[in-house]
Scaffold this motif. Structure first.
Motif, PDB file in Angstrom:
ATOM      1  N   UNK A  52       0.852  -1.034   0.040  1.00  0.00           N
ATOM      2  CA  UNK A  52       0.119  -0.184   0.039  1.00  0.00           C
ATOM      3  C   UNK A  52       0.963   1.341  -0.021  1.00  0.00           C
ATOM      4  N   UNK A  53       0.639   1.871  -0.818  1.00  0.00           N
ATOM      5  CA  UNK A  53       1.626   3.182  -0.986  1.00  0.00           C
ATOM      6  C   UNK A  53       1.220   4.197  -0.063  1.00  0.00           C
ATOM      7  N   UNK A  54       2.107   5.337   0.330  1.00  0.00           N
ATOM      8  CA  UNK A  54       1.757   6.519   1.030  1.00  0.00           C
ATOM      9  C   UNK A  54       0.853   7.480   0.077  1.00  0.00           C
ATOM     10  N   UNK A  55      -0.012   7.931   0.579  1.00  0.00           N
ATOM     11  CA  UNK A  55      -0.950   9.072  -0.089  1.00  0.00           C
ATOM     12  C   UNK A  55      -2.086   9.567   0.631  1.00  0.00           C
ATOM     13  N   UNK A  56      -2.716  10.566   0.094  1.00  0.00           N
ATOM     14  CA  UNK A  56      -3.803  10.935   0.774  1.00  0.00           C
ATOM     15  C   UNK A  56      -5.028  10.186   0.883  1.00  0.00           C
ATOM     16  N   UNK A  57      -4.842   8.892   1.664  1.00  0.00           N
ATOM     17  CA  UNK A  57      -5.808   8.182   1.773  1.00  0.00           C
ATOM     18  C   UNK A  57      -5.562   7.388   3.119  1.00  0.00           C
ATOM     19  N   UNK A  58      -6.974   7.507   3.782  1.00  0.00           N
ATOM     20  CA  UNK A  58      -6.697   6.483   5.061  1.00  0.00           C
ATOM     21  C   UNK A  58      -7.498   5.149   4.757  1.00  0.00           C
ATOM     22  N   UNK A  59      -7.044   4.301   5.527  1.00  0.00           N
ATOM     23  CA  UNK A  59      -7.156   2.888   5.451  1.00  0.00           C
ATOM     24  C   UNK A  59      -7.614   1.996   6.788  1.00  0.00           C
ATOM     25  N   UNK A  60      -8.404   1.158   6.418  1.00  0.00           N
ATOM     26  CA  UNK A  60      -8.615  -0.034   7.698  1.00  0.00           C
ATOM     27  C   UNK A  60      -8.220  -1.366   6.726  1.00  0.00           C
ATOM     28  N   UNK A  61      -7.389  -2.287   7.411  1.00  0.00           N
ATOM     29  CA  UNK A  61      -6.959  -3.539   6.946  1.00  0.00           C
ATOM     30  C   UNK A  61      -7.680  -4.432   7.938  1.00  0.00           C
ATOM     31  N   UNK A  62      -8.894  -5.201   7.123  1.00  0.00           N
ATOM     32  CA  UNK A  62      -9.801  -6.117   7.741  1.00  0.00           C
ATOM     33  C   UNK A  62      -9.554  -7.713   7.262  1.00  0.00           C
ATOM     34  N   UNK A  63      -9.047  -8.496   8.189  1.00  0.00           N
ATOM     35  CA  UNK A  63      -8.855  -9.967   7.649  1.00  0.00           C
ATOM     36  C   UNK A  63     -10.230 -10.527   7.365  1.00  0.00           C
ATOM     37  N   UNK A  64     -10.327 -11.227   6.238  1.00  0.00           N
ATOM     38  CA  UNK A  64     -11.672 -11.804   5.794  1.00  0.00           C
ATOM     39  C   UNK A  64     -11.476 -13.242   6.234  1.00  0.00           C
ATOM     40  N   UNK A  65     -10.494 -13.844   5.948  1.00  0.00           N
ATOM     41  CA  UNK A  65     -10.106 -15.187   6.433  1.00  0.00           C
ATOM     42  C   UNK A  65      -8.615 -15.453   6.743  1.00  0.00           C
ATOM     43  N   UNK A  66      -8.168 -15.765   7.775  1.00  0.00           N
ATOM     44  CA  UNK A  66      -6.587 -15.747   7.786  1.00  0.00           C
ATOM     45  C   UNK A  66      -6.082 -14.979   8.728  1.00  0.00           C
ATOM     46  N   UNK A  67      -4.827 -15.159   8.938  1.00  0.00           N
ATOM     47  CA  UNK A  67      -4.050 -14.082   9.735  1.00  0.00           C
ATOM     48  C   UNK A  67      -2.822 -13.304   8.669  1.00  0.00           C
ATOM     49  N   UNK A  68      -2.672 -12.190   9.501  1.00  0.00           N
ATOM     50  CA  UNK A  68      -1.716 -11.474   8.668  1.00  0.00           C
ATOM     51  C   UNK A  68      -0.715 -10.643   9.377  1.00  0.00           C
ATOM     52  N   UNK A  69       0.358 -10.139   8.901  1.00  0.00           N
ATOM     53  CA  UNK A  69       1.387  -9.269   9.620  1.00  0.00           C
ATOM     54  C   UNK A  69       1.337  -7.906   8.733  1.00  0.00           C
ATOM     55  N   UNK A  70       1.456  -6.850   9.073  1.00  0.00           N
ATOM     56  CA  UNK A  70       1.390  -5.508   8.706  1.00  0.00           C
ATOM     57  C   UNK A  70       2.423  -4.769   9.130  1.00  0.00           C
ATOM     58  N   UNK A  71       3.390  -4.353   8.237  1.00  0.00           N
ATOM     59  CA  UNK A  71       4.500  -3.671   8.385  1.00  0.00           C
ATOM     60  C   UNK A  71       4.241  -2.351   7.621  1.00  0.00           C
ATOM     61  N   UNK A  72       4.439  -1.195   8.537  1.00  0.00           N
ATOM     62  CA  UNK A  72       3.769   0.023   8.193  1.00  0.00           C
ATOM     63  C   UNK A  72       4.909   1.220   8.547  1.00  0.00           C
ATOM     64  N   UNK A  73       4.686   2.377   7.686  1.00  0.00           N
ATOM     65  CA  UNK A  73       5.556   3.506   8.033  1.00  0.00           C
ATOM     66  C   UNK A  73       4.807   4.846   7.997  1.00  0.00           C
TER      67      UNK A  73
END
Length: 327
Positions: A52-73
């Motif tokens: 996900x590129x930085x920009x003029x957008x706010x986000x929410x990450x929603x797991x639908x099925x499974x597990x995830x790791x998010x690295x963010x800056x």
């Protein structure tokens, strides 16, 4: 597109890079909201990720099925990492979620299906993690209008600039997003202007023994509220997306034998982040029948396994309600 409508898309229709579907302002007539959906294979040798590129957008990450790791800056901050425990499926109760403010870049890795809800804004907010145990769960409606709402991204639950997001579970045979309603006029204290995205999944209802050829589906409708034309009369299934730029929308009906899930994403041009709706006056009276009908005994839907094995809570506190928006 699907079902002959310019506002309905199937899996892969909006594919881009590693994403199965991407909704953003490149779709004609779309301005304020976005959605990304990806299927990731997180095996050790695959290295499957989406960025996900930085920009003029706010986000929410929603797991639908499974597990995830998010690295963010975040802008001006060191790289951070957040594990999203997730859940076995969208029908296993609420999931934990991660909010990322505008100006934040991220990489998502893991195994399963993940959605990223988006809203356009230049105003910044800090990242925020919401565990599944803290997600407000609401039982709404009554009788065949009973449904379960996970309010993780609505005003009061999430400090965001524009983004409003939630998800709804509708048991087989029930109606949701009902009565038909709209939010396409700015009337302070009465109605707000919000684009809306519906992302659907369907499944054989809990406890049923269905043949291998079973094909879960639901139906969804939208129609004009003023001189702006719109018409959706769609059969929808897992991975389908419907866009609602304006007009009355609903119902979303789970076919007998099949449960329905949808993820809603909303944002609009109004200065205040509020979710105010107007019912179609021909059908709003139905709300008054819900108390007498009682809540569907099949709800709430929580995890069918242990919290440790599925990532979803084994039980969920719920609040019954017949007020508010009619998801």
């Amino acid at each position: 597109m699907r079902n002959g409508s310019e506002w309905v898309y199937g899996p892969g229709d909006l594919a881009e890079g590693g994403w199965e579907s991407v909704v953003d302002a490149r779709i004609p007539g779309w301005q304020h909201t976005g959605l990304r959906v990806a299927e990731l294979d997180g095996s050790a040798d695959s290295g499957a990720t989406v960025a996900l590129a930085a920009g003029d957008v706010e986000r929410m990450i929603v797991p639908l099925a499974g597990s995830f790791t998010v690295e963010y800056d975040e802008q001006g901050a060191a790289t951070a990492s957040q594990v999203l425990v997730g859940r076995a499926s969208v029908f296993d109760g609420p999931t934990d979620v991660l909010y990322l403010g505008a100006g934040t870049s991220a990489t998502i890795g893991g195994h399963g299906r993940v959605a990223v809800t988006e809203a356009v804004t230049a105003e910044r907010r800090p990242a925020a993690y919401l565990p599944a145990s803290a997600v407000p769960v609401e039982l709404r409606g009554g009788g065949q209008s009973s449904r379960q709402v996970h309010n993780f991204g609505v005003p009061g639950a999430l400090d965001a600039v524009k983004l409003i997001a939630c998800e709804v579970i509708t048991p087989a045979g029930n109606w949701s997003s009902y009565p038909p309603h709209k939010h396409d006029e700015h009337r302070p204290g009465v109605e707000s202007r919000l684009e809306e995205i519906y992302y659907f999944e369907t499944a054989v209802t809990r406890g049923a023994e269905a043949p291998a050829e079973a094909a879960p589906f639901a139906v969804f409708a939208t129609y004009s509220s003023d001189e702006r034309p719109i018409a959706i009369d769609a059969r929808v299934g897992s991975g389908d997306i419907a866009l609602v730029p304006h007009g009355y929308h609903g119902p979303a009906v789970a076919a007998p034998g099949y449960d329905l899930y949808y993820l809603n994403v909303m944002a609009g041009p109004d200065a205040e982040r509020s979710w105010l709706i107007t019912d179609d006056p021909a059908h709003g009276w139905v709300r008054r029948t819900w108390d007498a009908d009682g809540m569907d005994a099949r709800l709430p839907y929580a995890s069918t396994g242990s919290a440790a094995s599925t990532g979803a809570p084994a039980s969920t506190d719920t609040t019954a309600s017949t007020e508010g928006a009619p998801l």
